[in-house]
Design a protein around this motif. Structure first.
Motif, PDB file in Angstrom:
ATOM      1  N   ALA A   1       0.827  -1.213   0.000  1.00 20.06           N
ATOM      2  CA  ALA A   1       0.000   0.000   0.000  1.00 20.06           C
ATOM      3  C   ALA A   1       0.861   1.262   0.000  1.00 20.06           C
ATOM      4  O   ALA A   1       0.319   2.374   0.003  1.00 20.06           O
ATOM      5  CB  ALA A   1      -0.926  -0.006   1.214  1.00 20.06           C
ATOM      6  N   GLY A   2       2.168   1.092  -0.004  1.00 25.40           N
ATOM      7  CA  GLY A   2       3.065   2.235  -0.007  1.00 25.40           C
ATOM      8  C   GLY A   2       3.277   2.851   1.360  1.00 25.40           C
ATOM      9  O   GLY A   2       3.728   3.992   1.477  1.00 25.40           O
ATOM     10  N   LYS A   3       2.980   2.097   2.418  1.00 21.72           N
ATOM     11  CA  LYS A   3       3.109   2.579   3.775  1.00 21.72           C
ATOM     12  C   LYS A   3       4.327   1.944   4.448  1.00 21.72           C
ATOM     13  O   LYS A   3       4.884   0.953   3.973  1.00 21.72           O
ATOM     14  CB  LYS A   3       1.851   2.273   4.581  1.00 21.72           C
ATOM     15  CG  LYS A   3       0.556   2.784   3.951  1.00 21.72           C
ATOM     16  CD  LYS A   3       0.482   4.302   3.937  1.00 21.72           C
ATOM     17  CE  LYS A   3      -0.869   4.779   3.410  1.00 21.72           C
ATOM     18  NZ  LYS A   3      -1.013   6.257   3.494  1.00 21.72           N
ATOM     19  N   THR A   4       4.723   2.512   5.585  1.00 27.57           N
ATOM     20  CA  THR A   4       5.869   1.994   6.324  1.00 27.57           C
ATOM     21  C   THR A   4       5.417   0.957   7.341  1.00 27.57           C
ATOM     22  O   THR A   4       4.548   1.230   8.172  1.00 27.57           O
ATOM     23  CB  THR A   4       6.610   3.133   7.049  1.00 27.57           C
ATOM     24  OG1 THR A   4       7.075   4.076   6.083  1.00 27.57           O
ATOM     25  CG2 THR A   4       7.803   2.599   7.832  1.00 27.57           C
ATOM     26  N   ALA A   5       6.024  -0.209   7.271  1.00 25.05           N
ATOM     27  CA  ALA A   5       5.681  -1.316   8.169  1.00 25.05           C
ATOM     28  C   ALA A   5       6.694  -1.417   9.298  1.00 25.05           C
ATOM     29  O   ALA A   5       7.894  -1.188   9.108  1.00 25.05           O
ATOM     30  CB  ALA A   5       5.641  -2.631   7.391  1.00 25.05           C
ATOM     31  N   GLY A   6       6.188  -1.780  10.478  1.00 29.02           N
ATOM     32  CA  GLY A   6       7.044  -1.999  11.628  1.00 29.02           C
ATOM     33  C   GLY A   6       6.807  -3.374  12.208  1.00 29.02           C
ATOM     34  O   GLY A   6       5.708  -3.928  12.106  1.00 29.02           O
ATOM     35  N   ALA A   7       7.854  -3.941  12.829  1.00 31.82           N
ATOM     36  CA  ALA A   7       7.737  -5.294  13.380  1.00 31.82           C
ATOM     37  C   ALA A   7       8.712  -5.491  14.524  1.00 31.82           C
ATOM     38  O   ALA A   7       9.738  -4.802  14.631  1.00 31.82           O
ATOM     39  CB  ALA A   7       7.992  -6.347  12.300  1.00 31.82           C
ATOM     40  N   LEU A   8       8.380  -6.444  15.368  1.00 41.47           N
ATOM     41  CA  LEU A   8       9.258  -6.877  16.448  1.00 41.47           C
ATOM     42  C   LEU A   8      10.238  -7.894  15.882  1.00 41.47           C
ATOM     43  O   LEU A   8       9.825  -8.903  15.303  1.00 41.47           O
ATOM     44  CB  LEU A   8       8.412  -7.501  17.558  1.00 41.47           C
ATOM     45  CG  LEU A   8       9.109  -7.900  18.854  1.00 41.47           C
ATOM     46  CD1 LEU A   8       9.652  -6.672  19.567  1.00 41.47           C
ATOM     47  CD2 LEU A   8       8.129  -8.656  19.751  1.00 41.47           C
ATOM     48  N   VAL A   9      11.533  -7.630  16.039  1.00 42.15           N
ATOM     49  CA  VAL A   9      12.522  -8.476  15.375  1.00 42.15           C
ATOM     50  C   VAL A   9      13.593  -8.954  16.351  1.00 42.15           C
ATOM     51  O   VAL A   9      13.797  -8.379  17.422  1.00 42.15           O
ATOM     52  CB  VAL A   9      13.209  -7.735  14.205  1.00 42.15           C
ATOM     53  CG1 VAL A   9      12.192  -7.291  13.172  1.00 42.15           C
ATOM     54  CG2 VAL A   9      14.012  -6.546  14.699  1.00 42.15           C
ATOM     55  N   THR A  10      14.268 -10.013  15.923  1.00 40.77           N
ATOM     56  CA  THR A  10      15.443 -10.537  16.612  1.00 40.77           C
ATOM     57  C   THR A  10      16.544 -10.698  15.564  1.00 40.77           C
ATOM     58  O   THR A  10      16.319 -10.510  14.367  1.00 40.77           O
ATOM     59  CB  THR A  10      15.149 -11.906  17.246  1.00 40.77           C
ATOM     60  OG1 THR A  10      14.860 -12.851  16.189  1.00 40.77           O
ATOM     61  CG2 THR A  10      13.958 -11.829  18.194  1.00 40.77           C
ATOM     62  N   GLN A  11      17.731 -11.071  16.026  1.00 43.88           N
ATOM     63  CA  GLN A  11      18.811 -11.319  15.071  1.00 43.88           C
ATOM     64  C   GLN A  11      18.431 -12.432  14.099  1.00 43.88           C
ATOM     65  O   GLN A  11      18.826 -12.420  12.930  1.00 43.88           O
ATOM     66  CB  GLN A  11      20.095 -11.675  15.812  1.00 43.88           C
ATOM     67  CG  GLN A  11      20.732 -10.491  16.525  1.00 43.88           C
ATOM     68  CD  GLN A  11      22.011 -10.881  17.251  1.00 43.88           C
ATOM     69  OE1 GLN A  11      22.093 -11.948  17.863  1.00 43.88           O
ATOM     70  NE2 GLN A  11      23.007 -10.016  17.191  1.00 43.88           N
ATOM     71  N   ALA A  12      17.635 -13.386  14.586  1.00 44.50           N
ATOM     72  CA  ALA A  12      17.278 -14.533  13.759  1.00 44.50           C
ATOM     73  C   ALA A  12      16.318 -14.193  12.635  1.00 44.50           C
ATOM     74  O   ALA A  12      16.361 -14.820  11.567  1.00 44.50           O
ATOM     75  CB  ALA A  12      16.674 -15.632  14.639  1.00 44.50           C
ATOM     76  N   ASN A  13      15.442 -13.199  12.837  1.00 43.45           N
ATOM     77  CA  ASN A  13      14.426 -12.923  11.801  1.00 43.45           C
ATOM     78  C   ASN A  13      14.524 -11.527  11.181  1.00 43.45           C
ATOM     79  O   ASN A  13      13.664 -11.142  10.398  1.00 43.45           O
ATOM     80  CB  ASN A  13      13.017 -13.148  12.357  1.00 43.45           C
ATOM     81  CG  ASN A  13      12.637 -12.156  13.447  1.00 43.45           C
ATOM     82  OD1 ASN A  13      13.250 -11.114  13.632  1.00 43.45           O
ATOM     83  ND2 ASN A  13      11.591 -12.486  14.192  1.00 43.45           N
ATOM     84  N   ALA A  14      15.561 -10.774  11.531  1.00 42.50           N
ATOM     85  CA  ALA A  14      15.680  -9.402  11.020  1.00 42.50           C
ATOM     86  C   ALA A  14      15.768  -9.381   9.493  1.00 42.50           C
ATOM     87  O   ALA A  14      15.102  -8.563   8.835  1.00 42.50           O
ATOM     88  CB  ALA A  14      16.894  -8.714  11.636  1.00 42.50           C
ATOM     89  N   GLN A  15      16.568 -10.268   8.908  1.00 45.07           N
ATOM     90  CA  GLN A  15      16.708 -10.290   7.447  1.00 45.07           C
ATOM     91  C   GLN A  15      15.389 -10.647   6.783  1.00 45.07           C
ATOM     92  O   GLN A  15      15.020 -10.069   5.759  1.00 45.07           O
ATOM     93  CB  GLN A  15      17.790 -11.289   7.035  1.00 45.07           C
ATOM     94  CG  GLN A  15      18.084 -11.285   5.529  1.00 45.07           C
ATOM     95  CD  GLN A  15      18.676  -9.966   5.060  1.00 45.07           C
ATOM     96  OE1 GLN A  15      19.678  -9.498   5.593  1.00 45.07           O
ATOM     97  NE2 GLN A  15      18.043  -9.347   4.053  1.00 45.07           N
ATOM     98  N   HIS A  16      14.676 -11.588   7.363  1.00 48.73           N
ATOM     99  CA  HIS A  16      13.368 -11.984   6.833  1.00 48.73           C
ATOM    100  C   HIS A  16      12.428 -10.793   6.784  1.00 48.73           C
ATOM    101  O   HIS A  16      11.754 -10.553   5.764  1.00 48.73           O
ATOM    102  CB  HIS A  16      12.778 -13.100   7.705  1.00 48.73           C
ATOM    103  CG  HIS A  16      11.337 -13.397   7.413  1.00 48.73           C
ATOM    104  ND1 HIS A  16      10.933 -14.081   6.281  1.00 48.73           N
ATOM    105  CD2 HIS A  16      10.194 -13.100   8.110  1.00 48.73           C
ATOM    106  CE1 HIS A  16       9.608 -14.187   6.281  1.00 48.73           C
ATOM    107  NE2 HIS A  16       9.140 -13.607   7.375  1.00 48.73           N
ATOM    108  N   HIS A  17      12.380 -10.024   7.860  1.00 50.30           N
ATOM    109  CA  HIS A  17      11.493  -8.871   7.895  1.00 50.30           C
ATOM    110  C   HIS A  17      11.947  -7.771   6.935  1.00 50.30           C
ATOM    111  O   HIS A  17      11.116  -7.121   6.295  1.00 50.30           O
ATOM    112  CB  HIS A  17      11.397  -8.320   9.324  1.00 50.30           C
ATOM    113  CG  HIS A  17      10.503  -9.131  10.212  1.00 50.30           C
ATOM    114  ND1 HIS A  17      10.973 -10.154  10.998  1.00 50.30           N
ATOM    115  CD2 HIS A  17       9.164  -9.090  10.422  1.00 50.30           C
ATOM    116  CE1 HIS A  17       9.963 -10.691  11.669  1.00 50.30           C
ATOM    117  NE2 HIS A  17       8.864 -10.077  11.332  1.00 50.30           N
ATOM    118  N   TYR A  18      13.244  -7.592   6.835  1.00 48.04           N
ATOM    119  CA  TYR A  18      13.743  -6.587   5.885  1.00 48.04           C
ATOM    120  C   TYR A  18      13.338  -6.958   4.462  1.00 48.04           C
ATOM    121  O   TYR A  18      12.925  -6.106   3.673  1.00 48.04           O
ATOM    122  CB  TYR A  18      15.263  -6.460   5.990  1.00 48.04           C
ATOM    123  CG  TYR A  18      15.805  -5.317   5.165  1.00 48.04           C
ATOM    124  CD1 TYR A  18      15.905  -4.033   5.701  1.00 48.04           C
ATOM    125  CD2 TYR A  18      16.214  -5.509   3.842  1.00 48.04           C
ATOM    126  CE1 TYR A  18      16.391  -2.978   4.946  1.00 48.04           C
ATOM    127  CE2 TYR A  18      16.691  -4.461   3.086  1.00 48.04           C
ATOM    128  CZ  TYR A  18      16.773  -3.201   3.637  1.00 48.04           C
ATOM    129  OH  TYR A  18      17.246  -2.158   2.879  1.00 48.04           O
TER     130      TYR A  18
END
Length: 255
Positions: A206-223
């Motif tokens: 939708a062209g919006k900024t997403a935020g999430a709770l991350v750890t070292q293990a899943n940071a790349q996945h979220h990025y």
């Protein structure tokens, strides 16, 4: 004459960069926050929903965060106008509101968090505006507003919520989402994580900024999903570091 302090998190997000925020769960003292300076966080999330942050300690907490060059963000405990703009008056530069489930609730945040002509925030200069002659002209640009998408009903209404202007971050929170899916305490359940990923993807598309709770293990996945606001707490870091130290000590004893 003083100048308005820049919102470091908002500035990075507007440039398309990621912003890393430290969730100060258990770090509710100003001295604790000041000692985070070597980590160089972009922002620090003060917990006013589940933690000890209140109007009495908020000025000193935000002052400590200012001192290390980060952006103070407060998660309030309810979507209430006076609560929101009082936190801003006491030094917050970002507000996160939990359980935003409708377009009207997102619009209420904007009304409370922005001065005219965008909203109806109560007129006060804030501790961020002390000595700043053009504070009322600049405050809207430096104030960051974040909604938490953490209920199934919010996901059902997501398109309407995303249509609200002046919301800087749409943060998808797995803990309460799991509960509303009938899976309390199971934020890591694959069904919950699949819905989180799907929702984050919808935010980004939708062209919006997403935020999430991350750890070292899943940071790349979220990025890779397009998330740019990263929130991480100290518990996993402390546990991992302590285990590494223990392993190093054990290895030394075997030499």
């Amino acid at each position: 004459m003083a100048t308005m302090r820049l919102n470091r998190v908002k500035e990075r997000l507007q440039k398309g960069l990621h912003a890393l925020c430290f969730a100060a769960w258990g770090y509710d003292g100003a001295d604790h926050l000041e000692r985070l300076a070597p980590a160089e966080p972009d922002g620090i999330w003060l917990e006013g929903e589940h933690g000890e942050v209140d109007f009495g300690n908020l000025p000193n907490l935000t002052r400590a965060i200012d001192l290390i060059g980060a952006t103070p963000i407060v998660r309030v405990h309810q979507n209430q106008a006076g609560l929101i703009y009082r936190c801003l008056d006491l030094g917050a530069m970002g507000i996160a509101v939990p359980h935003v489930n409708t377009r009207e609730e997102a619009e209420a945040l904007v009304q409370a968090g922005k001065f005219w002509p965008i909203g109806q925030r109560g007129s006060f200069t804030s501790r961020q505006g002390i000595g700043v002659s053009d504070y009322f002209e600049r405050a809207n640009d430096q104030t960051m507003l974040m909604v938490l998408i953490e209920d199934v009903v919010a996901i059902e209404n997501l398109d309407d919520i995303l249509a609200v202007d002046h919301i800087d971050v749409f943060f998808v929170a797995p803990g309460d989402l799991a509960q509303t899916m009938g899976l309390p305490g199971k934020a890591g359940d694959p069904r919950v994580q699949a819905l989180v990923d799907e929702t984050l993807t919808r935010v980004v598309r939708a062209g919006k900024t997403a935020g999430a709770l991350v750890t070292q293990a899943n940071a790349q996945h979220h990025y890779d999903l397009g998330v740019r606001l990263f929130l991480s707490g100290p518990a996993s870091w402390l546990a991992a570091g302590f285990k590494q130290l223990d392993q190093a000590a054990a290895a030394g004893g075997q030499a």
